[in-house]
Scaffold this active site. Structure first.
Site, PDB file in Angstrom:
ATOM      1  N   SER A  31      33.299  19.335  23.933  1.00 20.44           N
ATOM      2  CA  SER A  31      32.363  18.343  24.497  1.00 20.44           C
ATOM      3  C   SER A  31      32.207  17.130  23.599  1.00 20.44           C
ATOM      4  O   SER A  31      31.838  17.267  22.432  1.00 20.44           O
ATOM      5  CB  SER A  31      30.951  18.932  24.614  1.00 20.44           C
ATOM      6  OG  SER A  31      30.869  19.822  25.650  1.00 20.44           O
ATOM      7  N   HIS A  62      33.934  16.645  30.023  1.00 25.19           N
ATOM      8  CA  HIS A  62      35.154  17.437  29.906  1.00 25.19           C
ATOM      9  C   HIS A  62      36.140  16.892  30.928  1.00 25.19           C
ATOM     10  O   HIS A  62      36.001  17.118  32.122  1.00 25.19           O
ATOM     11  CB  HIS A  62      34.883  18.913  30.207  1.00 25.19           C
ATOM     12  CG  HIS A  62      34.129  19.610  29.124  1.00 25.19           C
ATOM     13  ND1 HIS A  62      34.737  20.423  28.211  1.00 25.19           N
ATOM     14  CD2 HIS A  62      32.830  19.599  28.808  1.00 25.19           C
ATOM     15  CE1 HIS A  62      33.835  20.885  27.379  1.00 25.19           C
ATOM     16  NE2 HIS A  62      32.668  20.412  27.721  1.00 25.19           N
ATOM     17  N   HIS A  84      34.657  26.728  31.308  1.00 22.11           N
ATOM     18  CA  HIS A  84      33.727  27.708  30.732  1.00 22.11           C
ATOM     19  C   HIS A  84      33.360  28.788  31.751  1.00 22.11           C
ATOM     20  O   HIS A  84      33.388  28.545  32.956  1.00 22.11           O
ATOM     21  CB  HIS A  84      32.432  27.002  30.293  1.00 22.11           C
ATOM     22  CG  HIS A  84      32.637  25.868  29.347  1.00 22.11           C
ATOM     23  ND1 HIS A  84      33.042  24.623  29.764  1.00 22.11           N
ATOM     24  CD2 HIS A  84      32.507  25.785  27.998  1.00 22.11           C
ATOM     25  CE1 HIS A  84      33.151  23.830  28.712  1.00 22.11           C
ATOM     26  NE2 HIS A  84      32.846  24.494  27.627  1.00 22.11           N
ATOM     27  N   TYR A  86      30.403  29.781  32.315  1.00 22.67           N
ATOM     28  CA  TYR A  86      29.175  29.428  33.043  1.00 22.67           C
ATOM     29  C   TYR A  86      29.453  28.548  34.265  1.00 22.67           C
ATOM     30  O   TYR A  86      28.582  28.368  35.115  1.00 22.67           O
ATOM     31  CB  TYR A  86      28.138  28.755  32.122  1.00 22.67           C
ATOM     32  CG  TYR A  86      28.580  27.474  31.469  1.00 22.67           C
ATOM     33  CD1 TYR A  86      28.733  26.291  32.193  1.00 22.67           C
ATOM     34  CD2 TYR A  86      28.838  27.418  30.105  1.00 22.67           C
ATOM     35  CE1 TYR A  86      29.142  25.124  31.602  1.00 22.67           C
ATOM     36  CE2 TYR A  86      29.251  26.248  29.491  1.00 22.67           C
ATOM     37  CZ  TYR A  86      29.402  25.111  30.251  1.00 22.67           C
ATOM     38  OH  TYR A  86      29.818  23.944  29.655  1.00 22.67           O
ATOM     39  N   GLU A  87      30.656  27.996  34.342  1.00 19.88           N
ATOM     40  CA  GLU A  87      30.998  27.208  35.531  1.00 19.88           C
ATOM     41  C   GLU A  87      31.357  28.112  36.706  1.00 19.88           C
ATOM     42  O   GLU A  87      31.570  27.623  37.819  1.00 19.88           O
ATOM     43  CB  GLU A  87      32.197  26.290  35.225  1.00 19.88           C
ATOM     44  CG  GLU A  87      31.881  25.232  34.186  1.00 19.88           C
ATOM     45  CD  GLU A  87      33.125  24.446  33.796  1.00 19.88           C
ATOM     46  OE1 GLU A  87      33.573  23.610  34.589  1.00 19.88           O
ATOM     47  OE2 GLU A  87      33.654  24.675  32.682  1.00 19.88           O
ATOM     48  N   ALA A 114      31.525  21.753  20.403  1.00 17.25           N
ATOM     49  CA  ALA A 114      30.191  21.274  20.062  1.00 17.25           C
ATOM     50  C   ALA A 114      29.335  22.518  19.900  1.00 17.25           C
ATOM     51  O   ALA A 114      29.440  23.451  20.692  1.00 17.25           O
ATOM     52  CB  ALA A 114      29.642  20.419  21.206  1.00 17.25           C
ATOM     53  N   MET A 218      29.055  27.900  23.557  1.00 18.69           N
ATOM     54  CA  MET A 218      29.390  28.584  24.815  1.00 18.69           C
ATOM     55  C   MET A 218      30.901  28.622  25.080  1.00 18.69           C
ATOM     56  O   MET A 218      31.328  28.744  26.229  1.00 18.69           O
ATOM     57  CB  MET A 218      28.689  27.877  25.980  1.00 18.69           C
ATOM     58  CG  MET A 218      27.181  27.807  25.826  1.00 18.69           C
ATOM     59  SD  MET A 218      26.426  26.833  27.133  1.00 18.69           S
ATOM     60  CE  MET A 218      24.751  26.639  26.482  1.00 18.69           C
ATOM     61  N   SER A 219      31.691  28.490  24.018  1.00 17.37           N
ATOM     62  CA  SER A 219      33.147  28.457  24.237  1.00 17.37           C
ATOM     63  C   SER A 219      33.886  29.110  23.082  1.00 17.37           C
ATOM     64  O   SER A 219      33.314  29.904  22.335  1.00 17.37           O
ATOM     65  CB  SER A 219      33.599  27.000  24.390  1.00 17.37           C
ATOM     66  OG  SER A 219      33.465  26.310  23.156  1.00 17.37           O
ATOM     67  N   ASN A 242      23.570  19.431  17.478  1.00 16.58           N
ATOM     68  CA  ASN A 242      22.112  19.530  17.565  1.00 16.58           C
ATOM     69  C   ASN A 242      21.682  20.704  16.700  1.00 16.58           C
ATOM     70  O   ASN A 242      22.489  21.585  16.399  1.00 16.58           O
ATOM     71  CB  ASN A 242      21.679  19.778  19.024  1.00 16.58           C
ATOM     72  CG  ASN A 242      22.322  21.032  19.593  1.00 16.58           C
ATOM     73  OD1 ASN A 242      23.480  21.013  20.028  1.00 16.58           O
ATOM     74  ND2 ASN A 242      21.602  22.131  19.557  1.00 16.58           N
ATOM     75  N   HIS A 254      21.999  18.174  27.251  1.00 17.28           N
ATOM     76  CA  HIS A 254      23.456  17.994  27.225  1.00 17.28           C
ATOM     77  C   HIS A 254      23.811  16.605  26.706  1.00 17.28           C
ATOM     78  O   HIS A 254      24.806  16.430  25.998  1.00 17.28           O
ATOM     79  CB  HIS A 254      24.035  18.210  28.634  1.00 17.28           C
ATOM     80  CG  HIS A 254      25.522  17.999  28.707  1.00 17.28           C
ATOM     81  ND1 HIS A 254      26.419  18.798  28.020  1.00 17.28           N
ATOM     82  CD2 HIS A 254      26.272  17.084  29.359  1.00 17.28           C
ATOM     83  CE1 HIS A 254      27.654  18.370  28.253  1.00 17.28           C
ATOM     84  NE2 HIS A 254      27.596  17.338  29.062  1.00 17.28           N
TER      85      HIS A 254
HETATM   86  N1  HPA Z   1      23.519  26.167  22.102  1.00 15.02           N
HETATM   87  C1  HPA Z   1      24.603  26.558  22.825  1.00 15.02           C
HETATM   88  N2  HPA Z   1      25.653  25.806  23.003  1.00 15.02           N
HETATM   89  C2  HPA Z   1      25.668  24.586  22.441  1.00 15.02           C
HETATM   90  C3  HPA Z   1      24.585  24.114  21.675  1.00 15.02           C
HETATM   91  C4  HPA Z   1      23.461  24.945  21.501  1.00 15.02           C
HETATM   92  O1  HPA Z   1      22.465  24.610  20.839  1.00 15.02           O
HETATM   93  N3  HPA Z   1      24.919  22.866  21.257  1.00 15.02           N
HETATM   94  C5  HPA Z   1      26.163  22.606  21.739  1.00 15.02           C
HETATM   95  N4  HPA Z   1      26.618  23.642  22.456  1.00 15.02           N
END
Ligand code: HPA
Length: 294
Positions: A31, A62, A84, A86-87, A114, A218-219, A242, A254
């Site tokens: 990302s 993406h 992903h 989750y998609e 990310a 998440m990847s 973050n 996001h």
């Molecule tokens: N949590 C999960 N996935 C993420 C995060 C997060 O804080 N930041 C970027 N991808």
């Protein structure tokens, strides 16, 4: 058509599309980290939508294409955008592109993502090399019959295989050297993967920290698992986009993740330009190396 044949067909299509480019290194750009693709010289671009059986990304940020060309003088194939779980994709769909890179003959991959920073002291925008991971997705992409034909090295493709060095120690050392030359430190961290799409709760983050995780995302983990199954070596790089839930005064979004990724991508480009030739030297045959030096 079975899964193996689908992967073989996708790889055959890619091989034909890439023409003279014979990639040595595969890359997956996470990302907000797609700028690496823009730094690839003499690019050949193949949208996922054109590749037989390839899943198509639905997340903003993406893009969904393979960019093959030269980075740091090395032929590479970069996936700009990934899909992903989750998609709504199945574990086999999520890892289909990695399987295709393996079937193309790649033996070395850089997986970027990310991630939320869990460890104290992480700063937004920092790059971290993965030393290990924790799979909390609740599934493993290798469930189902084993397919030994995916192996890219002798001895790989086993039903049960070792994951003690999921992320190559030597590649981490190369990355650390390259970062030092660029003038920034590259710490090592442990990436914990969740299925998403909701971000974590503060209680989850406290639990994950207790488990030894320093990053959450998440990847990557499913890709690392199939890459290791095939016998590829993996370099994992997280961009701390973050602070994880409960560690920052502001709620997660996001946009925040995406923008932080964009702020470091030039640094990532320079790092990868330095790493690529050193990684390639590890997997090239003498004649491939001679060809690249021309
Ligand atoms: N949590 C999960 N996935 C993420 C995060 C997060 O804080 N930041 C970027 N991808």
């Amino acid at each position: 058509m079975n899964y193996y044949d689908q992967v073989a067909e996708a790889a055959g299509f890619l091989r034909a599309m890439l023409g003279p480019i014979n990639p040595r290194i595969g890359m997956v750009l996470g990302s907000g980290l797609g700028a690496v693709a823009g730094a690839i010289a003499y690019p050949i671009v193949v949208p996922y939508a054109e590749i037989p059986h390839f899943p198509k990304s639905t997340v903003e940020g993406h893009t969904g294409r393979i960019v093959a060309g030269y980075l740091g003088g090395v032929p590479v194939a970069a996936m700009q955008g990934r899909v992903h779980y989750y998609e709504g994709y199945t574990p086999h769909q999520v890892t289909f592109p990695m399987r295709a890179l393996g079937a193309l003959g790649l033996r070395s991959v850089v997986l970027t993502n990310a991630a939320g920073g869990i460890a104290e002291g992480y700063k937004v925008g920092q790059l971290v090399a993965l030393s290990d991971h924790i799979n909390m997705m609740g599934w493993n992409p290798l469930a189902g019959p084993n397919e030994p034909r995916f192996a890219v090295r002798p001895g790989a493709g086993l039903r049960f295989f070792d994951m003690t060095e999921a992320y190559s120690k030597e590649l981490r050392a190369l990355a650390r050297e390259a970062a030092a030359e660029e003038g920034f430190p590259l710490e090592e961290g442990v990436y914990l993967a969740v299925s998403g799409p909701s971000f974590e709760t503060p209680a989850e983050i406290r639990a994950f920290r207790g488990m030894g995780a320093t990053l959450v995302g998440m990847s990557t983990v499913p890709e690392t698992i199939v890459a290791r199954h095939m016998g590829m070596e993996v370099l994992g790089l997280s961009c701390v986009t973050n602070l994880a839930a409960g560690l920052s005064p502001t709620p997660l979004s996001h946009e925040e993740v995406y923008e932080a990724g964009q702020r470091v991508e030039q640094r990532l480009v320079r790092l990868l330009e330095r790493i690529a030739p050193r990684m390639a030297a590890r997997v090239e045959t003498p004649s491939e190396a001679a060809e690249r030096e021309l």
